[in-house]
Enzyme design. Structure first.
Site, short mmCIF file in Angstrom:
data_model
loop_
_atom_site.label_atom_id
_atom_site.label_comp_id
_atom_site.label_asym_id
_atom_site.label_seq_id
_atom_site.Cartn_x
_atom_site.Cartn_y
_atom_site.Cartn_z
N LYS A 50 0.82 -1.21 0.00
CA LYS A 50 0.00 0.00 0.00
C LYS A 50 0.86 1.26 0.00
CE LYS A 50 -4.13 -1.96 2.10
NZ LYS A 50 -5.09 -1.87 3.20
N ALA A 64 -1.22 1.83 6.03
CA ALA A 64 -1.61 0.97 7.15
C ALA A 64 -2.59 -0.10 6.68
CB ALA A 64 -2.24 1.82 8.26
N ASP A 65 -2.69 -1.15 7.47
CA ASP A 65 -3.65 -2.20 7.22
C ASP A 65 -4.00 -2.85 8.56
OD1 ASP A 65 -5.34 -3.61 5.49
OD2 ASP A 65 -3.93 -5.27 5.30
N THR A 66 -5.16 -3.48 8.60
CA THR A 66 -5.64 -4.12 9.82
C THR A 66 -6.14 -5.52 9.49
OG1 THR A 66 -6.26 -2.00 10.78
CG2 THR A 66 -7.33 -3.95 11.71
N GLY A 101 -0.95 -2.72 11.31
CA GLY A 101 0.43 -2.41 10.96
C GLY A 101 0.47 -1.13 10.16
#
EC number: 3.6.1.9
Length: 191
Positions: A50, A64-66, A101
């Site tokens: 990303k 960011a990612d979840t 993250g």
């Protein structure tokens, strides 16, 4: 300038509430999980994907990612109502982890970090799950729920609330030396 490489309305709101002037520029990537890829390996790969490759020295980039993890398996965003029901049924009455993250790209390099929050779910019956899905439409949320949803399934948590919303805020704030210039620039323009 501070560039957010995410379309998440929750991440945008968290950073806006902190006073950031953001440019939103999400990368469109393949979010498929690779065979035998662990949840944390997947999370780091998604965040770096990303982030993309573009870099202008006067900018700070954030991606960011979840992910929601139960029994070492990622429960991704639901594809439809039936999938949301399936995911919430799995989590009902159980504990799981939420990992968010993020990576900051700045003139001196890129730094990746993540946080874990433990979540305990209420023990819901089928009717309660269906009512929640109708009310909250959790189709853009990992694990099919939002911690911020009223009358939601979260009973308790250990760790960061904003981490479950999709942003590892504590870790981000601890790296303030990487982004403070972008934030101060915004504050100076307000005065």
């Amino acid at each position: 300038m501070f560039v957010l490489k995410s379309a998440s309305p929750r991440r945008k709101q968290i950073l806006f509430d902190l006073g950031f002037d953001l440019k939103i520029d999400p990368e469109h990537i393949d979010e498929s999980q690779k065979e035998l890829e662990s949840p944390l390996e997947y999370l780091e790969r998604m965040v770096h994907s990303k982030l993309g490759t573009l870099f202008e020295p006067n900018n700070v980039y954030l991606a960011a990612d979840t992910i929601v993890v139960y029994q070492n398996q990622i429960l991704h965003k639901p594809i439809d109502t039936n999938d949301a029901f399936r995911i919430l049924k799995i989590l009902s009455g159980k504990n799981h982890s939420v990992f968010s993250g993020a990576a900051l790209r700045h003139p001196n390099g890129t730094e990746y970090f993540y946080e874990e929050t433990m979540i305990g779910f209420q023990n819901w019956n089928d009717f309660e799950i269906n009512e929640y899905i109708k009310r909250s439409k959790p189709f853009d949320k990992a694990g099919s729920y939002g911690i911020q949803d009223k009358e939601g399934p979260v009973l308790q948590w250990i760790g960061s609330y904003t981490n479950v919303m999709g942003f590892p805020l504590r870790s981000f704030l601890s790296r303030h030396e990487l982004w403070i210039g972008s934030w101060e620039e915004r504050i100076m323009r307000r005065d």
